[in-house]
Scaffold this motif. Structure first.
Motif, PDB file in Angstrom:
ATOM      1  N   MET B 137       5.597 -81.090 -12.741  1.00  0.00           N
ATOM      2  CA  MET B 137       6.419 -81.073 -11.526  1.00  0.00           C
ATOM      3  C   MET B 137       5.737 -80.207 -10.477  1.00  0.00           C
ATOM      4  O   MET B 137       5.333 -79.083 -10.783  1.00  0.00           O
ATOM      5  N   GLY B 139       4.989 -77.611  -7.733  1.00  0.00           N
ATOM      6  CA  GLY B 139       5.659 -76.358  -7.403  1.00  0.00           C
ATOM      7  C   GLY B 139       5.212 -75.789  -6.072  1.00  0.00           C
ATOM      8  O   GLY B 139       5.751 -74.793  -5.606  1.00  0.00           O
ATOM      9  N   ALA B 142       1.327 -72.087  -3.675  1.00  0.00           N
ATOM     10  CA  ALA B 142       1.418 -70.688  -4.103  1.00  0.00           C
ATOM     11  C   ALA B 142       1.638 -70.602  -5.608  1.00  0.00           C
ATOM     12  O   ALA B 142       0.975 -69.812  -6.300  1.00  0.00           O
ATOM     13  N   SER B 143       2.549 -71.411  -6.124  1.00  0.00           N
ATOM     14  CA  SER B 143       2.826 -71.347  -7.562  1.00  0.00           C
ATOM     15  C   SER B 143       1.607 -71.810  -8.363  1.00  0.00           C
ATOM     16  O   SER B 143       1.318 -71.264  -9.433  1.00  0.00           O
ATOM     17  N   ASP B 248       2.700 -65.669  -2.187  1.00  0.00           N
ATOM     18  CA  ASP B 248       4.092 -66.034  -1.921  1.00  0.00           C
ATOM     19  C   ASP B 248       4.120 -67.435  -1.327  1.00  0.00           C
ATOM     20  O   ASP B 248       3.084 -67.977  -0.920  1.00  0.00           O
ATOM     21  N   ILE B 249       5.329 -67.964  -1.241  1.00  0.00           N
ATOM     22  CA  ILE B 249       5.469 -69.365  -0.796  1.00  0.00           C
ATOM     23  C   ILE B 249       4.918 -69.548   0.627  1.00  0.00           C
ATOM     24  O   ILE B 249       5.187 -68.736   1.506  1.00  0.00           O
ATOM     25  N   LYS B 429      12.622 -77.513  -3.370  1.00  0.00           N
ATOM     26  CA  LYS B 429      13.224 -76.490  -4.242  1.00  0.00           C
ATOM     27  C   LYS B 429      12.686 -75.095  -3.906  1.00  0.00           C
ATOM     28  O   LYS B 429      13.427 -74.106  -3.974  1.00  0.00           O
ATOM     29  N   SER B 430      11.388 -75.012  -3.515  1.00  0.00           N
ATOM     30  CA  SER B 430      10.800 -73.718  -3.181  1.00  0.00           C
ATOM     31  C   SER B 430      11.159 -73.315  -1.753  1.00  0.00           C
ATOM     32  O   SER B 430      11.541 -72.176  -1.504  1.00  0.00           O
ATOM     33  N   GLN B 433      14.675 -72.015  -1.289  1.00  0.00           N
ATOM     34  CA  GLN B 433      14.818 -70.640  -1.799  1.00  0.00           C
ATOM     35  C   GLN B 433      14.179 -69.640  -0.834  1.00  0.00           C
ATOM     36  O   GLN B 433      14.729 -68.572  -0.579  1.00  0.00           O
ATOM     37  N   ASN B 437      16.208 -66.736   1.261  1.00  0.00           N
ATOM     38  CA  ASN B 437      15.886 -65.321   1.069  1.00  0.00           C
ATOM     39  C   ASN B 437      15.079 -64.731   2.221  1.00  0.00           C
ATOM     40  O   ASN B 437      14.624 -63.592   2.149  1.00  0.00           O
ATOM     41  N   PHE B 439      12.028 -65.469   3.389  1.00  0.00           N
ATOM     42  CA  PHE B 439      10.576 -65.263   3.238  1.00  0.00           C
ATOM     43  C   PHE B 439       9.815 -66.138   4.231  1.00  0.00           C
ATOM     44  O   PHE B 439      10.039 -67.331   4.277  1.00  0.00           O
TER      45      PHE B 439
END
Lengths: 467, 439
Positions: B137, B139, B142-143, B248-249, B429-430, B433, B437, B439
């Motif tokens: 999947m 991500g 960054a991930s 980070d993202i 999804k990222s 988030q 938050n 970011f």
């Protein structure tokens, strides 16, 4: 024990007659040594021991004499495992005695036409010849069957009867040799993986560490924390019962919302190598050898049917030029039956007449043998075929025809009246004389006789005529 | 002026000659105040300084080089990406040519939907890749980079893009600065355009890269305000990336991580001799999308996420302040100022525009050639890059108008609607988030 030696040293015969056919009854492999198999129409093996039965099958099938190794072979005991029964022509308890007899007659008819044997041939040629002859005489393909005892996991009817289960790879290799391809039509039914050390097929496939081949692999989910994009093995997140992100210290509550598990990672417990891939390796159960999959030998297990070239090979053998046996050509004449079967059917018709009120007629065509002595074998074959075809033209679908040899033909007309029988006699007589007269210069005298008689259920002399 | 000469010189030049320097300065105040100082004077001052300390730097370089080879550190080369399988074999070939070879190669396939997993696993099996990791999947970049980081074992991390190729000494040269100063936490490589011949769009970017990435970064590095290590080619100390917990993202995660490293007290420098070639977008449509993404990230990261850099605190450092301020000032503030300048011209000099526009093009072309001269001084590929010179006159439209328009749109989108969180470059999804938050 060598079957040829048995034939050269006939000691004691143990025959039993079934419906006019002589069957050798073999009860032990020791007793078996005394049988003169050439005179038997088939063999019944009467023993409860799989080992003894296997020995007897091997003695028969490994013979170099065609009429011996192709002999119809039946097992009588129910205790013999199926994989051994499959090496014979059947278990008598599984098929009816009548079917066994009929099968024997058909096989023997075809065996008669075969003029090639395995003498002087090497192993591979002998195997090919025997295979074609088996398929030809049984009129069915050679279909491999699963067998745990066989080193390749499969056995072949007939061939596995005389080739050791440890040497079955030779069967696959020889049958698939390019130079023999013209004799067979192949259909792959399975592919077997073989150990490159011992050629055994019983292997265990397992995942190992790609670095050190250790079996001690630990698989973990990878977890992706959406919020901070950290991704690592599940153990990075585990804190007691909770999952806490090691990067941002947030609690992971909800899969799909906070995090997901995009893949897995394997860690070797022996060398600590980490990888998503694992190596597949095979371990041979027989010899214990451990190998990469690319070192495994692959072979196709195939069903075999013979081609026209294969049929020719079965009859003539390698390099021999002999006259083609006529018998199989009569397959197109629906009324034709082999002589042995014909005798049985005539006997059954006599029995039937005892219960019914109708008449049946039986006819014999006798060629004057001496008149045809000057003909060569090929011409005789053609003439024989023509006679059968001409007679068959005038027969009804229910009528039967057969021949004993070149000069003796017989036909049966069940449920027929005298008038029909008389007309048939005249027609056959006229047409056959015309055939011979038009084609062959015979000189004077009677060249053939056609006789038709009404069957009497109380008079079995007709059966003696057929002997 | 003789009548013949007057005949030859265009009308707009005669106009500017007759009105005098006062009017010239009044009309071109924007150019004189901001661009002449920054792009021309700074270029040559720094170039002079660079050359002044050339020998000193060379000596330090050789010492560091000796220390580097003496240690021969183990390095992790990481390449995160999606649908990059087609580049992987060429990439391994390019890396096999490197003078430095003590590295592991880690490829992360971020949910590719092409044949990348097959290619990657095959190359791993053949020993051309040390570790191939795949996330079924996606991500986000960054991930994927963080996954590579999690399984890397090197003392230094070299982050690459899969479609890049490298000069033979590139990896060696990007690592040597770490041995010059222990406070260096990350080094940026010199990214140049490989496909300049492909289209006009690619050619203009090739010139832009030479000016802003090659020369611009040499200067910002010399000034200690280097603030973006390209994701295409950058090197990091593993302990530093661990301490800041990786990427980070995004989008704009390469600039973000550079700021994070700077904020953690480490220096970031540019190494012009570590040359990497990459393919630039060959169509303006693709380029526009790329630049909208990059420009939105300036607002998101430089203005919002790292706003603490501008405020007094325990960790306040002037170098970080200037690094980000310079970036925000020259991009965001001057972009707004440029629009004011345009309004000024339209309202006050509408009748003179027929003289202003050609003069504008003339001065920007002259400046463009002067900048090309400075890139010529620094470049290791001078002769090859000469073919770009005929396209320099077009740069006033490319950078002066086209890129400014794109930038303005990106800033409005990000300042008002925070559009960077809707960018498909990251999975929803990222992004959701990150948005939730802040970011």
């Amino acid at each position: 024990m060598n079957a040829l030696r048995i034939l050269q040293r006939p000691l004691r015969l143990d025959f039993k007659e079934f419906e006019g056919l002589n069957f050798a009854i073999v009860k032990t492999d020791a007793n078996f040594a005394g049988l003169n198999l050439t005179k038997a129409d088939g063999i019944f093996i009467e023993n409860e021991s799989p080992e003894v039965v296997s020995n007897i099958i091997k003695e028969v099938r490994s013979s170099e004499v065609t009429s011996v190794y192709l002999k119809p072979l039946f097992v009588k005991s129910l205790s013999i495992p199926t994989e051994i029964v499959q090496l014979t022509d059947g278990r008598v308890e599984d098929i009816t005695m009548n079917k066994a007899l009929q099968k024997s007659l058909e096989i023997n008819e075809r065996v008669k036409g075969i003029q090639a044997d395995t003498k002087g041939l090497n192993f591979s040629e002998s195997l090919i010849l025997k295979t074609t002859q088996y398929i030809y005489t049984r009129q069915r393909p050679l279909v491999p069957f699963r067998n745990l005892v066989s080193k390749i996991g499969y056995s072949y009817p007939f061939l596995s009867g005389y080739i050791s289960v440890d040497d079955h790879l030779q069967i696959l290799d020889n049958l698939s040799e390019m130079k023999y391809q013209e004799y067979f039509k192949f259909k792959t039914v399975d592919k077997v993986n073989l150990c490159h050390e011992c050629e055994g097929t019983y292997m265990n496939f397992r995942e190992v560490c790609p670095s050190c081949n250790s079996l001690e692999l630990k698989t973990e989910n990878l977890i992706h924390h959406f919020r901070c994009a950290y991704i690592g093995p599940e153990s990075d997140f585990k804190q007691d019962e909770d999952m806490i992100c090691p990067k941002c210290d947030k609690l992971l509550r909800h899969i799909g919302i906070d995090y997901d598990k995009p893949s897995e990672i394997n860690q070797c417990q022996t060398c600590n190598h980490q990888s998503q891939d694992v190596n597949m390796r095979a371990s041979c159960i027989d010899c214990g050898h451990d190998m990469d999959l690319e070192h495994i030998a692959n072979r196709s297990v195939q069903t075999l049917q013979i081609t026209a070239a294969g049929e020719k090979l079965a009859i003539r053998g390698f390099g021999k030029k002999v006259a083609e046996a006529p018998t199989h050509e009569f397959k197109t004449t629906k009324n034709y039956f082999g002589w042995g079967l014909f005798k049985i059917l005539v006997g059954q018709e006599l029995t039937r007449l005892e219960l019914r009120s109708h008449d049946s007629h039986f006819g014999v065509i006798q060629l004057n043998d001496e008149k045809f002595d000057f003909l060569d074998e090929k011409t005789k074959d053609v003439l024989q075929k023509e006679i059968l075809n001409i007679v068959a033209q005038y027969l009804r679908p229910v009528d039967l025809i057969s021949f004993k040899n070149f000069s003796t033909f017989a036909f049966l007309m069940p449920e027929s009246n005298r008038k029909l029988a008389s007309e048939m006699k005249d027609t056959i007589d006229y047409n056959l004389k015309k055939l011979i007269g038009d084609n062959i210069e015979m000189g004077g005298g009677r060249m053939l006789e056609v006789e038709v008689m009404t069957l009497d259920p109380d008079d079995h002399s007709v059966l003696q005529l057929l002997e | 002026m003789s009548p013949e000469l007057e005949y030859i010189i265009p009308e707009y030049l005669r106009y500017w000659y007759s009105v005098g320097p006062d009017k010239f300065i009044r009309v071109f105040w924007y150019f004189i105040l901001f661009e002449l100082t920054r792009y021309i004077m700074a270029d040559f001052v720094i170039a002079g300084w660079y050359h002044l300390f050339k020998n000193d730097r060379k000596e330090k370089w050789e010492k560091a080089r000796a220390a580097f080879w003496n240690e021969n550190p183990f390095v992790s080369v990481i390449i995160p990406g999606k649908n990059e399988g087609k580049h992987l074999f060429k990439l391994t070939k390019s890396l096999a040519e490197q003078t430095f070879q003590n590295f592991e190669l880690i490829i992360v396939d971020d949910g590719s939907d092409d044949e990348t997993p097959i290619i990657g696993r095959n190359l791993q099996k053949r020993g051309l890749i040390d570790l191939f990791l795949r996330n079924d999947m996606r991500g986000g970049k960054a991930s994927a980079a963080n996954l590579a980081l999690r399984f890397s074992q090197g003392k230094y991390i070299v982050h690459l893009d899969a479609d890049c190729s490298f000069d033979r000494e590139a990896i060696e040269n990007i690592l040597i600065p770490f041995f010059m100063d222990e406070k260096i936490g990350a080094v940026g490589g010199n990214v140049k355009v490989r496909n300049a011949d492909e289209s006009l769009c690619a050619r203009l970017q090739a010139i832009e890269y030479l000016k802003t990435i090659s020369v611009g970064r040499i200067i910002s590095s010399q000034l200690g305000i280097y603030k973006i290590i390209s994701g295409a080619f950058g090197a990091f100390r593993a302990d530093v990336t661990d301490s800041i917990k990786g990427w980070d993202i995004g989008p704009g995660l390469d600039g973000d991580i550079t700021v994070k490293i700077r904020k953690s007290g480490f220096k970031t420098v540019f190494e012009p001799s570590a040359v990497c070639l990459t393919n630039a977008p060959s169509k303006f449509k693709v380029l526009t999308k790329q630049r909208l993404r990059w420009d939105k990230s300036i607002i998101r990261f430089r203005v919002r996420k790292h706003k603490d850099v501008y405020l007094p605190s325990e960790n306040f450092r002037w170098s970080n302040f200037f690094a980000l301020f310079e970036n925000v000032f020259y991009n965001v503030i001057l972009d707004i100022t440029w629009w004011l300048y345009i309004v000024d011209l339209v309202f006050n000099f509408a009748g003179s525009l027929k003289y202003i526009i050609p003069m504008n093009i003339t001065i920007y072309t002259i400046v463009g050639f002067m900048q090309m001269t400075s890139t010529y001084i620094y470049s290791e590929r001078r002769k090859e890059e000469l073919k770009l010179w005929p396209y320099v006159p077009m740069m006033s439209i490319y950078t002066g108008t086209y890129l400014r328009l794109v930038r303005s749109v990106a800033y409005i989108h990000e300042l008002i609607w925070k559009k960077s969180y809707d960018d498909p470059w990251n999975p929803v999804k990222s992004s959701s988030q990150a948005k939730a938050n802040g970011f």
